[in-house]
Design a protein around this motif. Structure first.
Motif, PDB file in Angstrom:
ATOM      1  N   GLN A   7     -22.135 -10.975  12.399  1.00  0.00           N
ATOM      2  CA  GLN A   7     -22.109 -11.292  10.962  1.00  0.00           C
ATOM      3  C   GLN A   7     -21.224 -10.320  10.200  1.00  0.00           C
ATOM      4  OE1 GLN A   7     -26.408 -11.099  10.383  1.00  0.00           O
ATOM      5  NE2 GLN A   7     -26.489 -13.309  10.041  1.00  0.00           N
ATOM      6  N   SER A   8     -21.285  -9.057  10.583  1.00  0.00           N
ATOM      7  CA  SER A   8     -20.467  -8.042   9.935  1.00  0.00           C
ATOM      8  C   SER A   8     -18.980  -8.330  10.121  1.00  0.00           C
ATOM      9  CB  SER A   8     -20.812  -6.660  10.502  1.00  0.00           C
ATOM     10  OG  SER A   8     -19.996  -5.656   9.927  1.00  0.00           O
ATOM     11  N   LYS A   9     -18.598  -8.727  11.333  1.00  0.00           N
ATOM     12  CA  LYS A   9     -17.196  -9.050  11.599  1.00  0.00           C
ATOM     13  C   LYS A   9     -16.739 -10.252  10.779  1.00  0.00           C
ATOM     14  CE  LYS A   9     -16.435  -7.120  16.204  1.00  0.00           C
ATOM     15  NZ  LYS A   9     -16.056  -7.419  17.602  1.00  0.00           N
ATOM     16  N   ARG A  10     -17.605 -11.277  10.699  1.00  0.00           N
ATOM     17  CA  ARG A  10     -17.259 -12.460   9.895  1.00  0.00           C
ATOM     18  C   ARG A  10     -17.047 -12.067   8.438  1.00  0.00           C
ATOM     19  NH1 ARG A  10     -19.925 -15.794   6.480  1.00  0.00           N
ATOM     20  NH2 ARG A  10     -19.143 -17.957   6.319  1.00  0.00           N
ATOM     21  N   GLN A  11     -17.956 -11.251   7.920  1.00  0.00           N
ATOM     22  CA  GLN A  11     -17.839 -10.789   6.533  1.00  0.00           C
ATOM     23  C   GLN A  11     -16.551  -9.984   6.337  1.00  0.00           C
ATOM     24  OE1 GLN A  11     -20.785 -12.099   4.443  1.00  0.00           O
ATOM     25  NE2 GLN A  11     -21.583 -10.037   4.294  1.00  0.00           N
ATOM     26  N   MET A  12     -16.239  -9.128   7.313  1.00  0.00           N
ATOM     27  CA  MET A  12     -15.037  -8.310   7.238  1.00  0.00           C
ATOM     28  C   MET A  12     -13.796  -9.189   7.155  1.00  0.00           C
ATOM     29  SD  MET A  12     -13.708  -5.337   9.889  1.00  0.00           S
ATOM     30  CE  MET A  12     -13.466  -6.489  11.253  1.00  0.00           C
ATOM     31  N   TYR A  13     -13.746 -10.228   7.990  1.00  0.00           N
ATOM     32  CA  TYR A  13     -12.578 -11.105   8.014  1.00  0.00           C
ATOM     33  C   TYR A  13     -12.435 -11.885   6.700  1.00  0.00           C
ATOM     34  CZ  TYR A  13     -12.453 -10.098  13.023  1.00  0.00           C
ATOM     35  OH  TYR A  13     -12.378  -9.470  14.239  1.00  0.00           O
ATOM     36  N   LEU A  14     -13.557 -12.334   6.144  1.00  0.00           N
ATOM     37  CA  LEU A  14     -13.507 -13.046   4.864  1.00  0.00           C
ATOM     38  C   LEU A  14     -13.018 -12.125   3.743  1.00  0.00           C
ATOM     39  CD1 LEU A  14     -16.812 -15.151   4.983  1.00  0.00           C
ATOM     40  CD2 LEU A  14     -14.465 -16.031   5.072  1.00  0.00           C
ATOM     41  N   LEU A  15     -13.513 -10.890   3.767  1.00  0.00           N
ATOM     42  CA  LEU A  15     -13.092  -9.911   2.763  1.00  0.00           C
ATOM     43  C   LEU A  15     -11.589  -9.651   2.861  1.00  0.00           C
ATOM     44  CD1 LEU A  15     -14.515  -8.043   0.619  1.00  0.00           C
ATOM     45  CD2 LEU A  15     -14.405  -6.250   2.336  1.00  0.00           C
ATOM     46  N   ILE A  16     -11.106  -9.491   4.080  1.00  0.00           N
ATOM     47  CA  ILE A  16      -9.680  -9.247   4.314  1.00  0.00           C
ATOM     48  C   ILE A  16      -8.852 -10.445   3.874  1.00  0.00           C
ATOM     49  CG2 ILE A  16      -7.951  -8.952   6.140  1.00  0.00           C
ATOM     50  CD1 ILE A  16     -10.085  -7.260   7.628  1.00  0.00           C
ATOM     51  N   LEU A  17      -9.344 -11.659   4.165  1.00  0.00           N
ATOM     52  CA  LEU A  17      -8.622 -12.874   3.771  1.00  0.00           C
ATOM     53  C   LEU A  17      -8.491 -12.974   2.252  1.00  0.00           C
ATOM     54  CD1 LEU A  17      -7.334 -15.610   4.510  1.00  0.00           C
ATOM     55  CD2 LEU A  17      -9.644 -16.615   4.434  1.00  0.00           C
ATOM     56  N   SER A  18      -9.576 -12.689   1.547  1.00  0.00           N
ATOM     57  CA  SER A  18      -9.549 -12.729   0.085  1.00  0.00           C
ATOM     58  C   SER A  18      -8.541 -11.726  -0.465  1.00  0.00           C
ATOM     59  CB  SER A  18     -10.938 -12.431  -0.468  1.00  0.00           C
ATOM     60  OG  SER A  18     -10.924 -12.322  -1.866  1.00  0.00           O
ATOM     61  N   THR A  19      -8.563 -10.507   0.089  1.00  0.00           N
ATOM     62  CA  THR A  19      -7.622  -9.472  -0.347  1.00  0.00           C
ATOM     63  C   THR A  19      -6.185  -9.890  -0.093  1.00  0.00           C
ATOM     64  OG1 THR A  19      -9.223  -7.706   0.062  1.00  0.00           O
ATOM     65  CG2 THR A  19      -6.905  -7.079   0.014  1.00  0.00           C
ATOM     66  N   ILE A 131     -21.676  -5.282   2.515  1.00  0.00           N
ATOM     67  CA  ILE A 131     -21.053  -6.475   3.090  1.00  0.00           C
ATOM     68  C   ILE A 131     -20.894  -6.342   4.594  1.00  0.00           C
ATOM     69  CG2 ILE A 131     -18.913  -7.838   3.145  1.00  0.00           C
ATOM     70  CD1 ILE A 131     -18.578  -7.214   0.167  1.00  0.00           C
ATOM     71  N   VAL A 132     -20.519  -5.144   5.068  1.00  0.00           N
ATOM     72  CA  VAL A 132     -20.293  -4.923   6.495  1.00  0.00           C
ATOM     73  C   VAL A 132     -21.220  -3.824   7.011  1.00  0.00           C
ATOM     74  CG1 VAL A 132     -17.885  -5.646   6.345  1.00  0.00           C
ATOM     75  CG2 VAL A 132     -18.446  -3.223   6.111  1.00  0.00           C
ATOM     76  N   HIS A 133     -21.408  -3.815   8.315  1.00  0.00           N
ATOM     77  CA  HIS A 133     -22.224  -2.789   8.963  1.00  0.00           C
ATOM     78  C   HIS A 133     -21.532  -1.435   8.854  1.00  0.00           C
ATOM     79  CE1 HIS A 133     -24.371  -0.675  12.206  1.00  0.00           C
ATOM     80  NE2 HIS A 133     -25.336  -1.573  12.033  1.00  0.00           N
ATOM     81  N   SER A 134     -22.325  -0.366   8.834  1.00  0.00           N
ATOM     82  CA  SER A 134     -21.759   0.978   8.690  1.00  0.00           C
ATOM     83  C   SER A 134     -20.766   1.310   9.810  1.00  0.00           C
ATOM     84  CB  SER A 134     -22.877   2.029   8.662  1.00  0.00           C
ATOM     85  OG  SER A 134     -23.655   1.970   9.845  1.00  0.00           O
ATOM     86  N   GLU A 135     -20.962   0.731  10.991  1.00  0.00           N
ATOM     87  CA  GLU A 135     -20.046   0.962  12.109  1.00  0.00           C
ATOM     88  C   GLU A 135     -18.673   0.349  11.860  1.00  0.00           C
ATOM     89  OE1 GLU A 135     -20.468   2.793  14.933  1.00  0.00           O
ATOM     90  OE2 GLU A 135     -22.295   3.482  13.931  1.00  0.00           O
ATOM     91  N   HIS A 136     -18.622  -0.623  10.964  1.00  0.00           N
ATOM     92  CA  HIS A 136     -17.362  -1.314  10.663  1.00  0.00           C
ATOM     93  C   HIS A 136     -16.732  -0.835   9.358  1.00  0.00           C
ATOM     94  CE1 HIS A 136     -18.684  -4.980  13.289  1.00  0.00           C
ATOM     95  NE2 HIS A 136     -18.074  -4.052  13.999  1.00  0.00           N
ATOM     96  N   LEU A 137     -17.316   0.192   8.747  1.00  0.00           N
ATOM     97  CA  LEU A 137     -16.876   0.597   7.409  1.00  0.00           C
ATOM     98  C   LEU A 137     -15.437   1.112   7.415  1.00  0.00           C
ATOM     99  CD1 LEU A 137     -17.823   0.759   4.522  1.00  0.00           C
ATOM    100  CD2 LEU A 137     -18.732   3.028   4.972  1.00  0.00           C
ATOM    101  N   GLN A 138     -15.132   2.091   8.279  1.00  0.00           N
ATOM    102  CA  GLN A 138     -13.763   2.617   8.330  1.00  0.00           C
ATOM    103  C   GLN A 138     -12.787   1.549   8.792  1.00  0.00           C
ATOM    104  OE1 GLN A 138     -12.967   6.675   9.737  1.00  0.00           O
ATOM    105  NE2 GLN A 138     -11.423   5.852  11.136  1.00  0.00           N
ATOM    106  N   LYS A 139     -13.203   0.724   9.753  1.00  0.00           N
ATOM    107  CA  LYS A 139     -12.347  -0.363  10.242  1.00  0.00           C
ATOM    108  C   LYS A 139     -12.037  -1.353   9.113  1.00  0.00           C
ATOM    109  CE  LYS A 139     -13.333  -1.877  14.345  1.00  0.00           C
ATOM    110  NZ  LYS A 139     -12.140  -1.532  15.159  1.00  0.00           N
ATOM    111  N   THR A 140     -13.065  -1.681   8.334  1.00  0.00           N
ATOM    112  CA  THR A 140     -12.873  -2.611   7.218  1.00  0.00           C
ATOM    113  C   THR A 140     -11.916  -2.044   6.186  1.00  0.00           C
ATOM    114  OG1 THR A 140     -15.097  -3.513   7.505  1.00  0.00           O
ATOM    115  CG2 THR A 140     -14.039  -3.900   5.393  1.00  0.00           C
ATOM    116  N   MET A 141     -12.107  -0.776   5.836  1.00  0.00           N
ATOM    117  CA  MET A 141     -11.216  -0.137   4.862  1.00  0.00           C
ATOM    118  C   MET A 141      -9.782  -0.109   5.370  1.00  0.00           C
ATOM    119  SD  MET A 141     -13.034   0.723   2.206  1.00  0.00           S
ATOM    120  CE  MET A 141     -12.081   1.983   1.374  1.00  0.00           C
TER     121      MET A 141
END
Length: 425
Positions: A7-19, A131-141
């Motif tokens: 779920q975190s990865k899906r959220q990350m991808y949607l966030l990136i797409l919007s940006t 929106i994303v898991h803490s493990e994905h925070l730096q990756k998302t940023m």
């Protein structure tokens, strides 16, 4: 746990797409408007006023933006901010179509567009850990910055190719469509998936009742009593004064002084975005930084060095290609460096600032980082109109290096290490 990570990865991808969608619209629009002002008027001062209006809009909304982030649904704040900004630019499109281009109308729209956009900035920054898991925070940023930079890379290139072949209205129309699409993607994101219950502070109830300015004051007091945050913000406010000169200088020199083509300018503006893209990919795959400050210091010193390097061909040769190539290489390196400065630093902010006050604190961070930029834009616009190119970049670069070495000294290192040790212990 496995489901959460998916779920975190899906959220990350949607966030990136919007940006990516929204930034593509912004970069095409910004290039078209900037090139039009400089090519039509040749004045760095008029161009700098447009940039200054954007910064003033972001500063004016600061007290409200933090209050919105901490007291309203962040998803709604972000959605309506994007959607209303699209409507505002659409009204400018209609104005230009029926009444013709007017630079005063552009200044007004620039101010209010920045005001509306920045109203949601603290909400966005504070929402990412939910929106994303803490493990994905730096990756998302990192990946979110990569997506943004890819759009900022494509925008000037597409803008450079389109300019001269299409009407000015098309640049505005692309912005409107992109922002509407980005707002629809935002609706697909769950902003409370990883939200944790905060410890309620008795002060928060008081702050909510006292309203916007008391809420902003609380954020200001929080930072003032946090020695590391206070020092960093004063440093960034000072550095931004000098570094922002490149935003005026590059356009004035390449377009106004050397009269380069729109395609050349588009490629040059894309160099920074290429660097950010490369830096984002690298940092998104790196192990999480436990201590961002050594990397931060090196990055800020490098920014000063790059400004000095830019000054050399302007002082020694003052011909198009040496200057152009230097701008391109330094822009690329500045983009890479920016990722190794911004991403670990904002992850540090998100992890070490309590979630209940993040909106208020991020709004103050946005304000202080930009506080001197409108003055900087106007001053550099006047200086560059007088033709003082090389010496200006040289002074700015040296000033940046002196500031960083003075502030991030041994005492700062000891204090920051002590703070991080206390946190992790």
């Amino acid at each position: 746990m496995e489901l959460e990570m998916k779920q975190s990865k899906r959220q990350m991808y949607l966030l990136i797409l919007s940006t990516m969608i929204s930034m593509l619209g912004v970069s095409i629009y910004s290039f078209g408007i900037s090139f039009y002002i400089l090519s039509a008027t040749g004045s760095a001062k008029l161009f700098s006023i447009n940039l200054a209006m954007s910064v003033l809009g972001r500063i004016a909304v600061t007290p409200l933006s933090g209050y919105l982030a901490d007291n309203f649904d962040r998803k709604k704040v972000i959605f309506w901010s994007i959607f209303i900004e699209a409507i505002l630019v659409f009204l400018l499109l209609l104005y230009i179509h029926f009444l013709g281009f007017n630079i005063i109308a552009l200044y007004i729209v620039t101010f209010f567009a920045a005001f509306i956009s920045s109203a949601s900035s603290p909400s966005f920054m504070a929402a990412i850990p939910h929106i994303v898991h803490s493990e994905h925070l730096q990756k998302t940023m990192g990946y979110n910055s990569t997506a943004s930079s890819l759009s900022m890379l494509l925008g000037p290139v597409l803008g450079g190719l389109l300019y001269g072949f299409v009407s000015k209205e098309l640049f505005l129309f692309i912005f409107v469509i992109a922002y509407i699409c980005a707002s629809l993607v935002i609706l697909m994101i769950n902003f409370k998936l990883f939200k944790k219950d905060d410890v309620v502070d008795s002060n928060d109830a008081i702050i909510e009742k006292e309203g916007v300015f008391k809420s902003f004051k609380y954020g200001l007091q929080y930072i003032w009593h946090h020695e590391i945050l206070r020092t960093l913000l004063i440093l960034f406010m000072s550095l931004n004064f000098f570094v922002s000169g490149i935003n005026i200088g590059m356009s004035k020199i390449i377009i106004g002084h050397f009269e380069a083509s729109s395609e050349m300018m588009g490629i040059l503006e894309a160099s920074f975005s290429v660097g950010v893209l490369i830096g984002g990919i690298i940092i998104g795959n790196k192990k999480k930084f436990d201590n961002p400050f050594p990397m931060l210091k090196k990055g800020l010193l490098l920014e000063g060095v790059f400004l000095i390097v830019i000054s050399l061909p302007l002082l020694l040769m003052n011909s198009l290609w040496p200057v152009y190539i230097t701008f391109f290489i330094c822009g690329l390196l500045l983009g890479i460096t920016a990722q190794f400065v911004n991403t670990p630093l904002f992850v540090f902010f998100q992890e070490h600032i309590e979630a209940r006050v993040q909106g208020r604190v991020f709004s103050v961070i946005n304000l202080t980082a930009q506080l001197l930029m409108p003055i900087s834009y106007i001053i550099f616009g006047i200086i560059f109109d007088q033709g003082y190119y090389g010496i200006t970049f040289l002074v700015c670069g040296v000033s940046c290096i002196v500031l960083v070495l003075s502030v991030m000294n041994q005492k700062f290192t000891i204090r920051s290490n002590k703070f991080l040790k206390l946190k992790y212990d």
